[in-house]
Scaffold this motif. Sequence first.
Motif, mmCIF file in Angstrom:
data_model
loop_
_atom_site.group_PDB
_atom_site.id
_atom_site.type_symbol
_atom_site.label_atom_id
_atom_site.label_comp_id
_atom_site.label_asym_id
_atom_site.label_seq_id
_atom_site.Cartn_x
_atom_site.Cartn_y
_atom_site.Cartn_z
ATOM 1 N N THR A 14 -38.226 17.763 -50.131
ATOM 2 C CA THR A 14 -39.185 18.030 -50.854
ATOM 3 C C THR A 14 -38.955 18.975 -52.328
ATOM 4 O O THR A 14 -39.373 18.689 -53.130
ATOM 5 C CB THR A 14 -40.322 18.968 -50.161
ATOM 6 N N TRP A 15 -37.796 19.649 -51.974
ATOM 7 C CA TRP A 15 -37.611 20.430 -53.240
ATOM 8 C C TRP A 15 -36.636 19.573 -54.075
ATOM 9 O O TRP A 15 -36.660 19.814 -55.402
ATOM 10 C CB TRP A 15 -36.700 21.824 -52.943
ATOM 11 N N LEU A 21 -38.922 15.799 -60.571
ATOM 12 C CA LEU A 21 -40.228 15.606 -61.023
ATOM 13 C C LEU A 21 -40.425 16.902 -62.547
ATOM 14 O O LEU A 21 -41.050 16.632 -63.267
ATOM 15 C CB LEU A 21 -41.539 15.975 -60.185
ATOM 16 N N PHE A 22 -39.910 18.110 -61.915
ATOM 17 C CA PHE A 22 -39.853 19.048 -62.969
ATOM 18 C C PHE A 22 -39.171 18.621 -64.348
ATOM 19 O O PHE A 22 -39.622 18.821 -65.408
ATOM 20 C CB PHE A 22 -39.373 20.285 -62.398
ATOM 21 N N PHE A 23 -37.836 18.212 -64.065
ATOM 22 C CA PHE A 23 -37.088 17.823 -65.292
ATOM 23 C C PHE A 23 -37.755 16.343 -65.999
ATOM 24 O O PHE A 23 -37.771 16.318 -67.192
ATOM 25 C CB PHE A 23 -35.827 17.469 -64.905
ATOM 26 N N VAL A 24 -38.168 15.758 -65.271
ATOM 27 C CA VAL A 24 -38.983 14.410 -65.824
ATOM 28 C C VAL A 24 -39.999 15.195 -66.666
ATOM 29 O O VAL A 24 -40.374 14.568 -67.884
ATOM 30 C CB VAL A 24 -39.274 13.523 -64.832
ATOM 31 N N SER A 31 -47.031 14.252 -69.927
ATOM 32 C CA SER A 31 -46.558 14.565 -68.443
ATOM 33 C C SER A 31 -47.562 15.252 -67.567
ATOM 34 O O SER A 31 -47.335 15.805 -66.557
ATOM 35 C CB SER A 31 -45.248 15.458 -68.464
ATOM 36 N N LYS A 32 -48.557 15.072 -68.208
ATOM 37 C CA LYS A 32 -49.879 15.628 -67.207
ATOM 38 C C LYS A 32 -49.970 15.093 -65.905
ATOM 39 O O LYS A 32 -50.157 15.708 -64.855
ATOM 40 C CB LYS A 32 -51.281 15.354 -67.962
ATOM 41 N N GLY A 33 -49.881 13.783 -65.539
ATOM 42 C CA GLY A 33 -49.990 13.064 -64.290
ATOM 43 C C GLY A 33 -48.769 13.545 -63.382
ATOM 44 O O GLY A 33 -49.001 13.827 -62.426
ATOM 45 N N ILE A 34 -47.515 13.719 -63.933
ATOM 46 C CA ILE A 34 -46.234 14.170 -63.462
ATOM 47 C C ILE A 34 -46.604 15.486 -62.985
ATOM 48 O O ILE A 34 -46.150 15.935 -61.865
ATOM 49 C CB ILE A 34 -45.108 13.921 -64.116
ATOM 50 N N MET A 36 -49.252 17.012 -62.327
ATOM 51 C CA MET A 36 -50.316 17.195 -61.311
ATOM 52 C C MET A 36 -49.532 16.866 -59.930
ATOM 53 O O MET A 36 -49.630 17.592 -58.850
ATOM 54 C CB MET A 36 -51.511 16.703 -61.436
ATOM 55 N N VAL A 37 -48.472 15.818 -60.068
ATOM 56 C CA VAL A 37 -47.935 15.471 -58.630
ATOM 57 C C VAL A 37 -46.861 16.841 -58.401
ATOM 58 O O VAL A 37 -46.657 16.846 -57.032
ATOM 59 C CB VAL A 37 -47.104 14.172 -58.810
#
Length: 121
Positions: A14-15, A21-24, A31-34, A36-37
């Motif tokens: 998970t981390w 996801l954070f770096f993307v 990056s609004k959808g990213i 939220m995920v």
Amino acid sequence: MDFLTGSTHLHITTWVVALILFFVAAFASKSKGIHMVLRLFYILVIITGGALFIEAMDYGQGMQYGIKFLLGIIVIGMMEMVLVRQAKNKPTTIFWVIFAISLFAVLFMGFKLQMGINFLA
């Protein structure tokens, strides 16, 4: 809830996904959808980390695992601060620095403590 504490694999997965996801999200223009995920993965990291924290009480090192838990919360907080301040076009340098230092500290503690992975053995 043995699937949460049977090993550290679920928490590590998970981390790792959250960091990716954070770096993307940090380096993508929209990056609004990213984001939220990523917030969903924050919750998953906290749940799996909390379950491992409760399990770690059997090792007699509750204070060290407590410090690691707090550092993990700081990492998640700095990730969120970086993304929110970037969206508002505000400076993020100090949050990147705190993120890097706390990420290094939490990874060091996580791999060093008894439930961690021993790379040198």
